[in-house]
Design an enzyme around this catalytic site. Structure first.
Site, short mmCIF file in Angstrom:
data_model
loop_
_atom_site.label_atom_id
_atom_site.label_comp_id
_atom_site.label_asym_id
_atom_site.label_seq_id
_atom_site.Cartn_x
_atom_site.Cartn_y
_atom_site.Cartn_z
N LYS A 80 0.76 -0.68 -0.18
CA LYS A 80 -0.02 -0.32 -0.27
C LYS A 80 1.40 1.39 -0.05
O LYS A 80 2.04 0.84 0.79
CB LYS A 80 -0.86 -0.01 1.22
CG LYS A 80 -2.34 0.12 1.13
CD LYS A 80 -3.23 0.20 0.68
CE LYS A 80 -4.09 0.47 0.66
NZ LYS A 80 -5.90 -0.11 -0.71
N GLY A 180 -26.59 0.84 1.68
CA GLY A 180 -26.06 1.40 0.24
C GLY A 180 -26.34 0.88 -1.20
O GLY A 180 -26.36 -0.32 -1.40
N HIS A 183 -22.94 0.92 -6.25
CA HIS A 183 -21.81 0.63 -6.90
C HIS A 183 -21.97 -0.88 -6.87
O HIS A 183 -23.29 -1.78 -7.78
CB HIS A 183 -20.56 0.59 -7.31
CG HIS A 183 -20.17 2.14 -8.18
ND1 HIS A 183 -20.57 3.15 -8.37
CD2 HIS A 183 -20.01 2.07 -10.02
CE1 HIS A 183 -19.86 3.99 -8.94
NE2 HIS A 183 -19.47 3.46 -10.01
P1 NAD Z 1 -20.20 3.78 -3.81
O1 NAD Z 1 -20.18 4.84 -3.11
O2 NAD Z 1 -20.67 3.23 -5.47
O3 NAD Z 1 -21.65 3.53 -3.33
C1 NAD Z 1 -21.23 3.71 -1.92
C2 NAD Z 1 -23.40 4.03 -1.43
O4 NAD Z 1 -23.40 4.24 0.27
C3 NAD Z 1 -23.29 5.69 -1.47
O5 NAD Z 1 -24.52 5.07 -2.86
C4 NAD Z 1 -22.97 6.17 -0.94
O6 NAD Z 1 -24.18 7.59 -1.20
C5 NAD Z 1 -23.33 5.40 0.99
N1 NAD Z 1 -23.78 5.76 1.93
C6 NAD Z 1 -23.14 6.49 1.92
N2 NAD Z 1 -23.26 6.94 3.99
C7 NAD Z 1 -24.14 6.10 3.86
C8 NAD Z 1 -25.46 5.90 4.91
N3 NAD Z 1 -25.00 6.12 6.02
N4 NAD Z 1 -25.95 5.43 4.81
C9 NAD Z 1 -26.40 4.36 3.36
N5 NAD Z 1 -25.49 4.40 1.91
C10 NAD Z 1 -24.56 5.14 3.24
O7 NAD Z 1 -19.25 2.86 -3.51
P2 NAD Z 1 -18.91 1.53 -3.24
O8 NAD Z 1 -17.64 1.09 -4.98
O9 NAD Z 1 -20.59 0.79 -3.82
O10 NAD Z 1 -18.30 0.41 -2.43
C11 NAD Z 1 -18.94 0.47 -1.15
C12 NAD Z 1 -18.16 -0.36 -0.85
O11 NAD Z 1 -17.68 -1.91 -0.78
C13 NAD Z 1 -16.94 0.24 0.03
O12 NAD Z 1 -16.78 0.15 1.26
C14 NAD Z 1 -15.64 0.38 -0.55
O13 NAD Z 1 -14.52 -0.03 0.22
C15 NAD Z 1 -16.06 -1.34 -0.20
N6 NAD Z 1 -15.78 -1.71 -2.15
C16 NAD Z 1 -16.07 -1.90 -2.83
C17 NAD Z 1 -15.22 -2.15 -4.01
C18 NAD Z 1 -15.61 -2.06 -5.48
O14 NAD Z 1 -15.46 -3.07 -6.19
N7 NAD Z 1 -16.57 -0.71 -6.07
C19 NAD Z 1 -14.19 -3.63 -3.97
C20 NAD Z 1 -14.17 -4.06 -2.12
C21 NAD Z 1 -14.97 -3.31 -1.36
#
Ligand code: NAD
Length: 359
Positions: A80, A180, A183
Protein backbone atom coordinates in the site's frame (compact mmCIF):
# COMPACT_ATOMS: atom_id res chain seq x y z
CA UNK A 1 6.95 3.27 19.15
CA UNK A 2 10.28 2.97 17.35
CA UNK A 3 9.88 2.83 13.54
CA UNK A 4 11.71 -0.48 13.18
CA UNK A 5 9.70 -1.97 16.04
CA UNK A 6 6.56 -1.06 14.12
CA UNK A 7 7.93 -2.62 10.93
CA UNK A 8 8.98 -5.79 12.79
CA UNK A 9 5.64 -6.18 14.53
CA UNK A 10 3.67 -7.38 11.50
CA UNK A 11 6.77 -8.63 9.62
CA UNK A 12 6.83 -6.00 6.87
CA UNK A 13 9.54 -6.59 4.28
CA UNK A 14 10.22 -3.05 3.19
CA UNK A 15 9.00 0.44 3.95
CA UNK A 16 10.08 3.30 1.74
CA UNK A 17 9.83 6.93 2.80
CA UNK A 18 9.74 9.18 -0.27
CA UNK A 19 10.26 12.90 -0.65
CA UNK A 20 10.30 14.99 -3.83
CA UNK A 21 11.52 18.52 -3.16
CA UNK A 22 10.13 20.02 -6.37
CA UNK A 23 6.52 18.93 -5.89
CA UNK A 24 6.52 18.66 -2.09
CA UNK A 25 5.52 15.00 -2.25
CA UNK A 26 5.84 13.18 1.06
CA UNK A 27 4.75 9.56 0.82
CA UNK A 28 5.32 6.13 2.30
CA UNK A 29 5.22 2.87 0.36
CA UNK A 30 4.88 -0.27 2.47
CA UNK A 31 5.54 -3.73 1.11
CA UNK A 32 4.22 -6.20 3.63
CA UNK A 33 4.88 -9.57 2.04
CA UNK A 34 5.86 -10.77 -1.45
CA UNK A 35 5.95 -14.52 -0.80
CA UNK A 36 3.03 -15.16 -3.14
CA UNK A 37 3.80 -12.46 -5.70
CA UNK A 38 4.29 -8.71 -6.18
CA UNK A 39 2.72 -6.52 -3.52
CA UNK A 40 -0.47 -4.97 -4.87
CA UNK A 41 -2.47 -2.26 -3.15
CA UNK A 42 -3.79 1.21 -3.80
CA UNK A 43 -2.34 4.63 -3.13
CA UNK A 44 -4.30 6.62 -0.55
CA UNK A 45 -4.03 10.41 -0.25
CA UNK A 46 -5.05 11.71 3.15
CA UNK A 47 -4.18 14.73 5.34
CA UNK A 48 -2.58 12.67 8.11
CA UNK A 49 -1.86 14.73 11.21
CA UNK A 50 1.55 13.15 11.71
CA UNK A 51 4.08 10.87 10.03
CA UNK A 52 3.36 8.26 12.68
CA UNK A 53 -0.33 8.28 11.83
CA UNK A 54 0.50 7.83 8.13
CA UNK A 55 2.94 5.04 8.92
CA UNK A 56 0.44 3.21 11.11
CA UNK A 57 -2.16 3.41 8.35
CA UNK A 58 0.10 2.22 5.55
CA UNK A 59 1.42 -0.68 7.66
CA UNK A 60 -2.10 -1.78 8.62
CA UNK A 61 -3.49 -1.46 5.09
CA UNK A 62 -0.59 -3.25 3.40
CA UNK A 63 -0.83 -6.19 5.83
CA UNK A 64 -4.55 -6.39 5.07
CA UNK A 65 -3.80 -6.62 1.35
CA UNK A 66 -1.49 -9.60 1.93
CA UNK A 67 -4.27 -11.49 3.70
CA UNK A 68 -6.89 -10.53 1.15
CA UNK A 69 -4.80 -11.78 -1.79
CA UNK A 70 -3.71 -14.92 0.05
CA UNK A 71 -7.23 -15.98 1.02
CA UNK A 72 -8.48 -15.25 -2.51
CA UNK A 73 -5.83 -17.64 -3.85
CA UNK A 74 -4.07 -15.01 -5.95
CA UNK A 75 -0.37 -14.94 -6.76
CA UNK A 76 -0.05 -11.53 -5.14
CA UNK A 77 1.50 -10.06 -2.04
CA UNK A 78 0.33 -7.10 -0.03
CA UNK A 79 1.40 -3.48 -0.30
CA UNK A 80 0.00 0.00 0.00
CA UNK A 81 1.13 3.60 -0.45
CA UNK A 82 0.03 6.75 1.33
CA UNK A 83 0.60 10.30 0.14
CA UNK A 84 0.45 12.79 3.00
CA UNK A 85 -1.74 15.69 1.91
CA UNK A 86 -5.20 16.95 1.15
CA UNK A 87 -6.35 15.46 -2.16
CA UNK A 88 -8.63 18.45 -2.84
CA UNK A 89 -5.89 21.03 -2.28
CA UNK A 90 -2.48 19.42 -2.78
CA UNK A 91 -2.98 16.92 -5.61
CA UNK A 92 -1.27 17.97 -8.85
CA UNK A 93 -0.22 16.07 -11.99
CA UNK A 94 3.45 16.76 -11.08
CA UNK A 95 3.00 15.30 -7.59
CA UNK A 96 1.34 12.18 -9.03
CA UNK A 97 4.13 11.77 -11.59
CA UNK A 98 6.70 12.06 -8.79
CA UNK A 99 4.83 9.29 -6.94
CA UNK A 100 4.94 7.20 -10.12
CA UNK A 101 8.73 7.59 -10.32
CA UNK A 102 9.09 6.26 -6.76
CA UNK A 103 6.83 3.29 -7.58
CA UNK A 104 9.05 2.64 -10.62
CA UNK A 105 12.19 2.51 -8.45
CA UNK A 106 10.77 -0.62 -6.79
CA UNK A 107 10.98 -2.47 -10.10
CA UNK A 108 7.55 -4.16 -9.89
CA UNK A 109 7.82 -5.39 -6.29
CA UNK A 110 4.95 -2.97 -5.63
CA UNK A 111 1.99 -2.44 -7.99
CA UNK A 112 -0.30 0.46 -7.26
CA UNK A 113 -3.97 1.35 -7.92
CA UNK A 114 -6.50 3.99 -6.92
CA UNK A 115 -7.78 4.32 -3.35
CA UNK A 116 -9.31 7.01 -1.13
CA UNK A 117 -8.36 10.44 -2.51
CA UNK A 118 -6.86 9.02 -5.70
CA UNK A 119 -9.12 8.32 -8.66
CA UNK A 120 -8.78 6.52 -11.99
CA UNK A 121 -7.94 9.82 -13.72
CA UNK A 122 -5.07 10.45 -11.25
CA UNK A 123 -3.60 7.06 -12.02
CA UNK A 124 -3.11 8.14 -15.63
CA UNK A 125 -0.37 10.55 -14.41
CA UNK A 126 1.24 7.82 -12.30
CA UNK A 127 1.13 5.57 -15.38
CA UNK A 128 3.18 8.11 -17.33
CA UNK A 129 6.12 7.23 -15.08
CA UNK A 130 5.61 3.55 -14.31
CA UNK A 131 3.83 0.58 -15.80
CA UNK A 132 3.33 -0.93 -12.34
CA UNK A 133 -0.21 0.43 -12.09
CA UNK A 134 -3.64 -1.21 -12.37
CA UNK A 135 -7.09 0.20 -12.91
CA UNK A 136 -6.26 2.67 -15.67
CA UNK A 137 -8.41 3.38 -18.67
CA UNK A 138 -5.65 3.96 -21.23
CA UNK A 139 -3.90 0.67 -20.52
CA UNK A 140 -4.64 -2.01 -23.13
CA UNK A 141 -5.32 -4.41 -20.24
CA UNK A 142 -7.50 -2.03 -18.18
CA UNK A 143 -10.15 -4.09 -16.38
CA UNK A 144 -12.71 -1.31 -15.85
CA UNK A 145 -15.26 -0.99 -13.05
CA UNK A 146 -14.61 -3.85 -10.57
CA UNK A 147 -17.96 -3.56 -8.77
CA UNK A 148 -19.96 -6.12 -10.80
CA UNK A 149 -17.34 -8.76 -9.94
CA UNK A 150 -17.16 -7.58 -6.32
CA UNK A 151 -20.95 -7.83 -6.05
CA UNK A 152 -20.95 -11.26 -7.67
CA UNK A 153 -18.43 -12.43 -5.06
CA UNK A 154 -20.54 -10.97 -2.25
CA UNK A 155 -23.65 -12.71 -3.63
CA UNK A 156 -21.78 -16.05 -3.62
CA UNK A 157 -20.53 -15.32 -0.12
CA UNK A 158 -24.09 -14.68 1.05
CA UNK A 159 -25.13 -18.03 -0.42
CA UNK A 160 -22.30 -19.82 1.41
CA UNK A 161 -23.23 -18.07 4.66
CA UNK A 162 -26.87 -19.12 4.22
CA UNK A 163 -25.81 -22.75 3.77
CA UNK A 164 -23.84 -22.57 6.99
CA UNK A 165 -26.39 -20.70 9.07
CA UNK A 166 -29.78 -21.51 7.51
CA UNK A 167 -29.03 -24.92 6.01
CA UNK A 168 -29.63 -24.00 2.36
CA UNK A 169 -28.26 -21.62 -0.26
CA UNK A 170 -31.65 -21.19 -1.89
CA UNK A 171 -32.21 -17.45 -1.53
CA UNK A 172 -35.81 -17.46 -2.75
CA UNK A 173 -37.25 -16.76 0.66
CA UNK A 174 -34.24 -15.18 2.32
CA UNK A 175 -34.49 -11.58 3.51
CA UNK A 176 -31.49 -9.32 2.97
CA UNK A 177 -31.10 -5.76 4.29
CA UNK A 178 -28.63 -3.97 2.02
CA UNK A 179 -26.94 -0.81 3.31
CA UNK A 180 -25.82 1.30 0.35
CA UNK A 181 -27.22 1.35 -3.19
CA UNK A 182 -23.98 2.44 -4.85
CA UNK A 183 -21.88 0.42 -7.26
CA UNK A 184 -21.56 -2.75 -5.19
CA UNK A 185 -24.98 -2.47 -3.52
CA UNK A 186 -26.84 -2.05 -6.81
CA UNK A 187 -25.21 -5.05 -8.53
CA UNK A 188 -25.63 -7.13 -5.38
CA UNK A 189 -29.37 -6.41 -5.37
CA UNK A 190 -29.52 -7.41 -9.04
CA UNK A 191 -28.00 -10.80 -8.20
CA UNK A 192 -30.20 -11.27 -5.12
CA UNK A 193 -33.38 -10.30 -6.97
CA UNK A 194 -32.52 -12.86 -9.67
CA UNK A 195 -32.82 -15.54 -6.98
CA UNK A 196 -36.02 -14.12 -5.53
CA UNK A 197 -34.56 -12.81 -2.27
CA UNK A 198 -36.60 -10.23 -0.30
CA UNK A 199 -34.54 -7.06 -0.28
CA UNK A 200 -34.65 -4.00 2.00
CA UNK A 201 -32.49 -1.12 0.79
CA UNK A 202 -31.22 2.15 2.20
CA UNK A 203 -28.93 4.93 1.02
CA UNK A 204 -28.46 8.57 1.88
CA UNK A 205 -28.99 9.24 -1.83
CA UNK A 206 -32.75 8.90 -2.46
CA UNK A 207 -32.38 8.52 -6.21
CA UNK A 208 -30.20 5.45 -5.75
CA UNK A 209 -32.77 3.92 -3.39
CA UNK A 210 -35.51 4.67 -5.88
CA UNK A 211 -33.63 2.86 -8.66
CA UNK A 212 -33.19 -0.31 -6.60
CA UNK A 213 -36.86 -0.15 -5.55
CA UNK A 214 -38.11 0.22 -9.11
CA UNK A 215 -35.62 -2.20 -10.74
CA UNK A 216 -35.78 -5.00 -8.19
CA UNK A 217 -38.92 -4.47 -6.10
CA UNK A 218 -36.91 -3.77 -2.93
CA UNK A 219 -38.47 -2.22 0.17
CA UNK A 220 -37.00 1.22 1.01
CA UNK A 221 -35.71 1.84 4.54
CA UNK A 222 -34.41 5.05 6.15
CA UNK A 223 -30.58 4.97 6.42
CA UNK A 224 -30.53 4.93 10.20
CA UNK A 225 -33.22 2.24 10.44
CA UNK A 226 -31.38 -0.41 8.44
CA UNK A 227 -29.79 -1.88 11.61
CA UNK A 228 -33.23 -2.55 13.11
CA UNK A 229 -34.62 -4.46 10.14
CA UNK A 230 -35.50 -8.02 11.07
CA UNK A 231 -33.81 -10.09 8.36
CA UNK A 232 -31.70 -13.14 7.64
CA UNK A 233 -28.74 -11.21 6.23
CA UNK A 234 -27.46 -7.70 6.89
CA UNK A 235 -25.25 -6.68 3.94
CA UNK A 236 -23.15 -3.55 4.61
CA UNK A 237 -22.21 -2.08 1.21
CA UNK A 238 -21.52 1.55 2.08
CA UNK A 239 -19.29 2.46 5.00
CA UNK A 240 -16.67 0.95 7.27
CA UNK A 241 -16.99 0.50 11.07
CA UNK A 242 -20.74 -0.22 10.90
CA UNK A 243 -20.41 -3.10 13.35
CA UNK A 244 -19.80 -1.22 16.57
CA UNK A 245 -21.10 -0.90 20.12
CA UNK A 246 -24.07 1.19 18.98
CA UNK A 247 -25.24 -1.06 16.13
CA UNK A 248 -24.52 -4.43 17.77
CA UNK A 249 -27.34 -3.91 20.23
CA UNK A 250 -29.76 -3.25 17.38
CA UNK A 251 -28.93 -5.93 14.81
CA UNK A 252 -31.76 -8.40 14.25
CA UNK A 253 -30.09 -10.57 11.63
CA UNK A 254 -28.54 -14.03 11.61
CA UNK A 255 -25.71 -13.22 9.21
CA UNK A 256 -23.56 -10.16 8.43
CA UNK A 257 -22.23 -10.48 4.88
CA UNK A 258 -21.59 -7.49 2.64
CA UNK A 259 -19.09 -5.75 0.40
CA UNK A 260 -17.91 -2.82 2.54
CA UNK A 261 -14.31 -2.66 3.72
CA UNK A 262 -13.37 -2.66 7.43
CA UNK A 263 -16.86 -3.47 8.71
CA UNK A 264 -15.73 -4.17 12.28
CA UNK A 265 -14.95 -0.98 14.14
CA UNK A 266 -12.55 -3.02 16.28
CA UNK A 267 -11.64 -6.70 16.40
CA UNK A 268 -13.63 -7.09 19.60
CA UNK A 269 -16.80 -6.38 17.61
CA UNK A 270 -16.07 -9.55 15.61
CA UNK A 271 -15.89 -11.40 18.92
CA UNK A 272 -19.19 -9.81 19.96
CA UNK A 273 -20.93 -10.93 16.74
CA UNK A 274 -19.69 -14.44 17.42
CA UNK A 275 -20.94 -14.31 21.01
CA UNK A 276 -24.38 -13.21 19.79
CA UNK A 277 -24.50 -16.17 17.38
CA UNK A 278 -24.44 -13.93 14.29
CA UNK A 279 -22.36 -15.45 11.50
CA UNK A 280 -19.87 -12.90 10.12
CA UNK A 281 -18.45 -13.26 6.61
CA UNK A 282 -15.04 -11.57 7.00
CA UNK A 283 -15.10 -8.45 4.82
CA UNK A 284 -11.81 -8.90 3.03
CA UNK A 285 -12.78 -12.45 2.07
CA UNK A 286 -16.26 -11.76 0.76
CA UNK A 287 -15.34 -8.53 -1.09
CA UNK A 288 -12.21 -9.90 -2.81
CA UNK A 289 -13.95 -9.85 -6.23
CA UNK A 290 -12.55 -6.36 -6.91
CA UNK A 291 -9.00 -7.54 -6.32
CA UNK A 292 -9.65 -10.67 -8.39
CA UNK A 293 -10.84 -8.41 -11.22
CA UNK A 294 -7.72 -6.21 -11.03
CA UNK A 295 -5.51 -9.30 -10.89
CA UNK A 296 -6.93 -10.18 -14.30
CA UNK A 297 -5.19 -7.06 -15.62
CA UNK A 298 -1.84 -8.42 -14.52
CA UNK A 299 -2.25 -12.00 -15.68
CA UNK A 300 -4.41 -11.14 -18.68
CA UNK A 301 -7.81 -12.69 -18.13
CA UNK A 302 -11.28 -11.25 -18.78
CA UNK A 303 -14.49 -10.70 -16.85
CA UNK A 304 -15.85 -14.24 -17.23
CA UNK A 305 -12.70 -15.77 -15.71
CA UNK A 306 -12.78 -13.13 -12.98
CA UNK A 307 -16.40 -14.04 -12.17
CA UNK A 308 -15.55 -17.73 -12.13
CA UNK A 309 -12.75 -17.02 -9.65
CA UNK A 310 -15.07 -14.81 -7.58
CA UNK A 311 -17.48 -17.76 -7.38
CA UNK A 312 -14.69 -19.48 -5.40
CA UNK A 313 -15.47 -17.14 -2.50
CA UNK A 314 -18.32 -19.56 -1.73
CA UNK A 315 -15.94 -22.46 -0.99
CA UNK A 316 -13.36 -20.23 0.69
CA UNK A 317 -15.92 -18.95 3.17
CA UNK A 318 -17.11 -22.47 3.94
CA UNK A 319 -13.50 -23.44 4.74
CA UNK A 320 -13.21 -20.43 7.03
CA UNK A 321 -16.46 -21.33 8.80
CA UNK A 322 -15.11 -24.88 9.27
CA UNK A 323 -11.84 -23.63 10.77
CA UNK A 324 -13.79 -21.30 13.08
CA UNK A 325 -16.06 -24.13 14.25
CA UNK A 326 -13.23 -26.65 14.70
CA UNK A 327 -11.02 -24.25 16.63
CA UNK A 328 -13.75 -22.39 18.47
CA UNK A 329 -12.57 -19.02 17.17
CA UNK A 330 -14.49 -16.15 15.52
CA UNK A 331 -14.60 -16.21 11.73
CA UNK A 332 -12.48 -13.09 11.27
CA UNK A 333 -9.64 -14.80 13.13
CA UNK A 334 -10.12 -17.98 11.11
CA UNK A 335 -9.69 -15.94 7.91
CA UNK A 336 -6.36 -14.55 9.12
CA UNK A 337 -5.30 -18.09 10.01
CA UNK A 338 -6.10 -19.34 6.50
CA UNK A 339 -4.09 -16.49 4.96
CA UNK A 340 -1.07 -17.07 7.19
CA UNK A 341 -1.18 -20.82 6.46
CA UNK A 342 -1.07 -20.23 2.72
CA UNK A 343 1.89 -17.88 3.04
CA UNK A 344 3.74 -20.20 5.40
CA UNK A 345 3.28 -23.16 3.02
CA UNK A 346 4.54 -21.07 0.09
CA UNK A 347 7.58 -20.02 2.14
CA UNK A 348 8.32 -23.65 3.05
CA UNK A 349 8.00 -24.68 -0.59
CA UNK A 350 10.39 -21.94 -1.66
CA UNK A 351 12.87 -22.94 1.04
CA UNK A 352 12.79 -26.56 -0.13
CA UNK A 353 13.38 -25.58 -3.79
CA UNK A 354 16.00 -22.85 -3.53
CA UNK A 355 17.73 -23.79 -6.81
CA UNK A 356 14.49 -23.80 -8.82
CA UNK A 357 13.77 -20.40 -7.29
CA UNK A 358 17.06 -19.01 -8.54
CA UNK A 359 16.56 -20.56 -11.99
P1 NAD B 1 -20.17 3.78 -3.89
O1 NAD B 1 -19.62 5.10 -3.48
O2 NAD B 1 -20.53 3.55 -5.30
O3 NAD B 1 -21.45 3.41 -3.00
C1 NAD B 1 -21.54 3.66 -1.65
C2 NAD B 1 -22.98 4.08 -1.39
O4 NAD B 1 -23.16 4.19 0.02
C3 NAD B 1 -23.33 5.44 -1.99
O5 NAD B 1 -24.49 5.32 -2.78
C4 NAD B 1 -23.55 6.33 -0.76
O6 NAD B 1 -24.53 7.33 -0.97
C5 NAD B 1 -24.01 5.30 0.25
N1 NAD B 1 -23.88 5.74 1.64
C6 NAD B 1 -22.95 6.55 2.21
N2 NAD B 1 -23.22 6.73 3.51
C7 NAD B 1 -24.32 6.00 3.78
C8 NAD B 1 -25.09 5.77 4.95
N3 NAD B 1 -24.78 6.33 6.11
N4 NAD B 1 -26.16 4.95 4.87
C9 NAD B 1 -26.50 4.38 3.71
N5 NAD B 1 -25.83 4.57 2.56
C10 NAD B 1 -24.76 5.37 2.59
O7 NAD B 1 -19.05 2.72 -3.39
P2 NAD B 1 -18.93 1.20 -3.82
O8 NAD B 1 -17.90 1.09 -4.88
O9 NAD B 1 -20.27 0.61 -4.04
O10 NAD B 1 -18.27 0.58 -2.50
C11 NAD B 1 -19.05 0.33 -1.35
C12 NAD B 1 -18.18 -0.32 -0.27
O11 NAD B 1 -17.59 -1.51 -0.78
C13 NAD B 1 -17.01 0.54 0.20
O12 NAD B 1 -16.77 0.25 1.55
C14 NAD B 1 -15.84 0.03 -0.62
O13 NAD B 1 -14.61 0.27 0.00
C15 NAD B 1 -16.17 -1.45 -0.66
N6 NAD B 1 -15.56 -2.17 -1.79
C16 NAD B 1 -15.88 -1.82 -3.06
C17 NAD B 1 -15.32 -2.54 -4.12
C18 NAD B 1 -15.68 -2.22 -5.54
O14 NAD B 1 -15.39 -3.04 -6.42
N7 NAD B 1 -16.30 -1.08 -5.82
C19 NAD B 1 -14.42 -3.61 -3.86
C20 NAD B 1 -14.14 -3.95 -2.54
C21 NAD B 1 -14.72 -3.21 -1.50
Amino acid sequence: MDVFDQIHEAHHEQVVFCHDAETGLDSIIAIHDTTLGPALGGTRMWPYRSTHEALRDVLRLSEGMTYKAAVAGLELGGGKAVIIGDSKRDKTPELLRAHGRFVETLGGRYITAEDVGIGVEDMEYVYEETKHVTGIRSSPHGSGDPSPVTAYGVYNGIKASCVKKLGSDDLSDVSVAVQGAGHVGYYLCENLAGDGARISICDIDEERVHKVVSDFGAAPVEPDEIYDVECDVFAPCALGAVINDGTLRRLRCQIVAGGANNQLEEDRHGDALDAKGILYAPDYVINAGGLINVYGEIVGYGIETAKEKARGIYETLLSIYDIAAEEGIPTYRAADRLARDRIRKAKEQKASHPVAERA
